[in-house]
Design a protein around this motif. Structure first.
Motif, short mmCIF file in Angstrom:
data_model
loop_
_atom_site.label_atom_id
_atom_site.label_comp_id
_atom_site.label_asym_id
_atom_site.label_seq_id
_atom_site.Cartn_x
_atom_site.Cartn_y
_atom_site.Cartn_z
N PRO A 4 0.79 -1.22 0.00
CA PRO A 4 0.00 0.00 0.00
C PRO A 4 0.82 1.27 0.00
N MET A 5 2.12 1.22 0.34
CA MET A 5 2.92 2.42 0.34
C MET A 5 3.92 2.44 -0.81
N ARG A 6 3.81 1.48 -1.72
CA ARG A 6 4.81 1.40 -2.76
C ARG A 6 4.49 2.36 -3.89
N PRO A 7 5.48 2.66 -4.76
CA PRO A 7 5.21 3.44 -5.96
C PRO A 7 4.36 2.64 -6.93
N PRO A 8 3.90 3.27 -8.04
CA PRO A 8 3.13 2.53 -9.03
C PRO A 8 3.89 1.33 -9.55
N ALA A 9 3.13 0.38 -10.15
CA ALA A 9 3.68 -0.93 -10.45
C ALA A 9 4.96 -0.89 -11.26
N SER A 10 5.05 -0.06 -12.31
CA SER A 10 6.24 -0.08 -13.14
C SER A 10 7.46 0.36 -12.36
N HIS A 11 7.34 1.35 -11.47
CA HIS A 11 8.45 1.79 -10.65
C HIS A 11 8.84 0.72 -9.66
N HIS A 12 7.85 0.06 -9.11
CA HIS A 12 8.12 -1.01 -8.14
C HIS A 12 8.96 -2.11 -8.76
N HIS A 13 8.63 -2.51 -9.97
CA HIS A 13 9.37 -3.58 -10.62
C HIS A 13 10.83 -3.19 -10.79
N ALA A 14 11.08 -1.94 -11.15
CA ALA A 14 12.46 -1.53 -11.34
C ALA A 14 13.23 -1.59 -10.05
N GLN A 15 12.59 -1.29 -8.94
CA GLN A 15 13.26 -1.28 -7.66
C GLN A 15 13.50 -2.67 -7.11
N THR A 69 0.14 -13.19 -13.16
CA THR A 69 -0.07 -11.92 -13.82
C THR A 69 0.37 -10.79 -12.91
N GLY A 70 1.21 -9.91 -13.44
CA GLY A 70 1.82 -8.88 -12.61
C GLY A 70 2.93 -9.44 -11.75
N GLY A 71 3.52 -10.55 -12.17
CA GLY A 71 4.48 -11.28 -11.34
C GLY A 71 5.86 -10.65 -11.24
N GLY A 72 6.10 -9.59 -11.99
CA GLY A 72 7.35 -8.85 -11.84
C GLY A 72 8.59 -9.69 -12.02
N SER A 73 9.53 -9.55 -11.08
CA SER A 73 10.83 -10.21 -11.20
C SER A 73 10.83 -11.62 -10.63
N HIS A 85 6.63 -26.83 -11.24
CA HIS A 85 5.55 -26.39 -12.12
C HIS A 85 6.07 -25.47 -13.23
N ARG A 86 5.27 -25.35 -14.28
CA ARG A 86 5.58 -24.43 -15.37
C ARG A 86 4.88 -23.10 -15.10
N VAL A 87 5.61 -22.01 -15.15
CA VAL A 87 5.06 -20.71 -14.78
C VAL A 87 5.21 -19.72 -15.93
N THR A 88 4.12 -19.07 -16.27
CA THR A 88 4.13 -17.97 -17.22
C THR A 88 3.89 -16.68 -16.46
N VAL A 89 4.80 -15.73 -16.58
CA VAL A 89 4.68 -14.43 -15.92
C VAL A 89 4.31 -13.38 -16.96
N VAL A 90 3.21 -12.69 -16.72
CA VAL A 90 2.80 -11.58 -17.57
C VAL A 90 2.99 -10.29 -16.78
N ASP A 91 3.79 -9.39 -17.32
CA ASP A 91 4.09 -8.14 -16.60
C ASP A 91 4.37 -7.04 -17.63
N PRO A 92 3.96 -5.80 -17.34
CA PRO A 92 4.18 -4.72 -18.30
C PRO A 92 5.60 -4.19 -18.33
N SER A 93 6.43 -4.52 -17.36
CA SER A 93 7.76 -3.93 -17.24
C SER A 93 8.84 -4.79 -17.88
N PRO A 94 9.52 -4.29 -18.92
CA PRO A 94 10.64 -5.04 -19.50
C PRO A 94 11.77 -5.27 -18.50
N ASN A 95 12.02 -4.29 -17.62
CA ASN A 95 13.07 -4.45 -16.62
C ASN A 95 12.76 -5.61 -15.68
N ALA A 96 11.50 -5.71 -15.27
CA ALA A 96 11.12 -6.79 -14.37
C ALA A 96 11.27 -8.14 -15.06
N LEU A 97 10.89 -8.21 -16.32
CA LEU A 97 10.99 -9.49 -17.04
C LEU A 97 12.44 -9.88 -17.28
#
Length: 287
Positions: A4-15, A69-73, A85-97
């Motif tokens: 709840p105190m984190r930056p928006p999702a794309s910034h969070h992934h980078a951090q 979905t939104g699984g980040g790094s 298990h086989r895991v597919t991660v969908v995330d908008p951040s290239p840095n996180a992927l």
């Protein structure tokens, strides 16, 4: 995970891109220090995946198809892959992927983890509808314009009787945190704001009560099996106490686990976890 105190999702992934920041032990569970944020959800999720393996009855096959979905790094994706298990991660951040790829390689599970760029509202542009035994939707609903649609799409990705693991920011935890920090006006604003925001500077667009999350899940055709309060105490305890007091970490983890399923503590949890099972659905349609 959502914060709840984190930056928006794309910034969070980078951090959180370091593949070593939340490494796992040999069982696949996150290491103890990180467990203050993940232990409750991980324990529940692992049990649910184990049950799903038994239900599928796939003879020699024990692996599941899991969507994060939104699984980040890969805080959850890599430990899940280490279970086989086989895991597919969908995330908008290239840095996180990119960080996900590195982390999966270092953990020896690169062949079981696939990262694709996208988001929950465009989910079926990148993954198969109705193709997964379990879907993780952690820290996503806070940031989408239509949470109900986000949940529906996540459920549409499930196979019949698949498992949904949903984690969202808790309203009560944010109110309590602002009040304990001496920001009483902001605490009251969050308490009365329809989206649970404490002001214009709040980095989280939306927070939820346990009732709101369960309503969203049930409306999408999922039977709610359990609701857990996550980080009920962990965010309120000084870090120096946990790090220096002998036995404090284990005791705090045990306390979090004991309080997680008690409804009285859901109202003050930093995060809320809903675990459910699709009601014999395929592509979101009730059979």
């Amino acid at each position: 995970m959502s914060d709840p105190m984190r930056p928006p999702a794309s910034h969070h992934h980078a951090q959180t891109a370091s593949p070593r920041s939340d490494s796992s032990d040999s069982s696949g569970a996150p290491r103890p220090r990180a467990s203050l944020r993940t232990a409750v959800v991980w324990d529940v999720l692992k049990e649910a995946l184990d049950r799903r393996v038994e239900v599928t009855g796939r003879q020699s096959r024990t692996e599941l198809d899991v969507l994060d979905t939104g699984g980040g790094s890969g805080n959850f994706a890599v430990p899940v892959a280490r279970l086989g298990h086989r895991v597919t991660v969908v995330d908008p951040s290239p840095n996180a992927l990119f960080a996900l790829e590195r982390r999966a390689a270092e953990a020896g599970v690169a062949d079981r983890v696939r990262g694709v760029q996208g988001d929950v509202l465009g989910l079926f542009d990148v993954v198969e509808r109705g193709g997964f035994d379990a879907v993780l939707c952690h820290g996503v609903l806070e940031y989408v314009d239509d949470p109900a649609e986000g949940v529906r799409l996540a459920v549409d990705a499930l196979r019949p009787s698949g498992v949904l693991s949903l984690l969202g920011a808790g309203l009560g935890g944010a109110v309590l945190a602002r009040a304990l920090a001496g920001h009483f006006k902001e605490a009251r604003t969050a308490l009365t704001d329809p989206a649970g925001r404490w002001g214009a500077g709040d980095p989280v667009p939306r927070r939820f009560t346990a009732e709101q999350l369960t309503e969203l899940v049930e409306a999408a055709g999922v039977r709610v099996d359990a609701v857990h309060g996550v980080r009920v105490f962990a965010d309120l305890v000084p870090g120096v106490l946990v790090d220096t007091e002998p036995g404090a970490l284990d005791a705090l983890l045990a306390l979090e686990a004991a309080a997680a399923e008690l409804p009285a503590f859901h109202s003050v949890a930093t995060q809320l976890h809903v675990l459910g099972e699709a009601r014999g659905t395929q592509g979101g349609a009730v059979a």
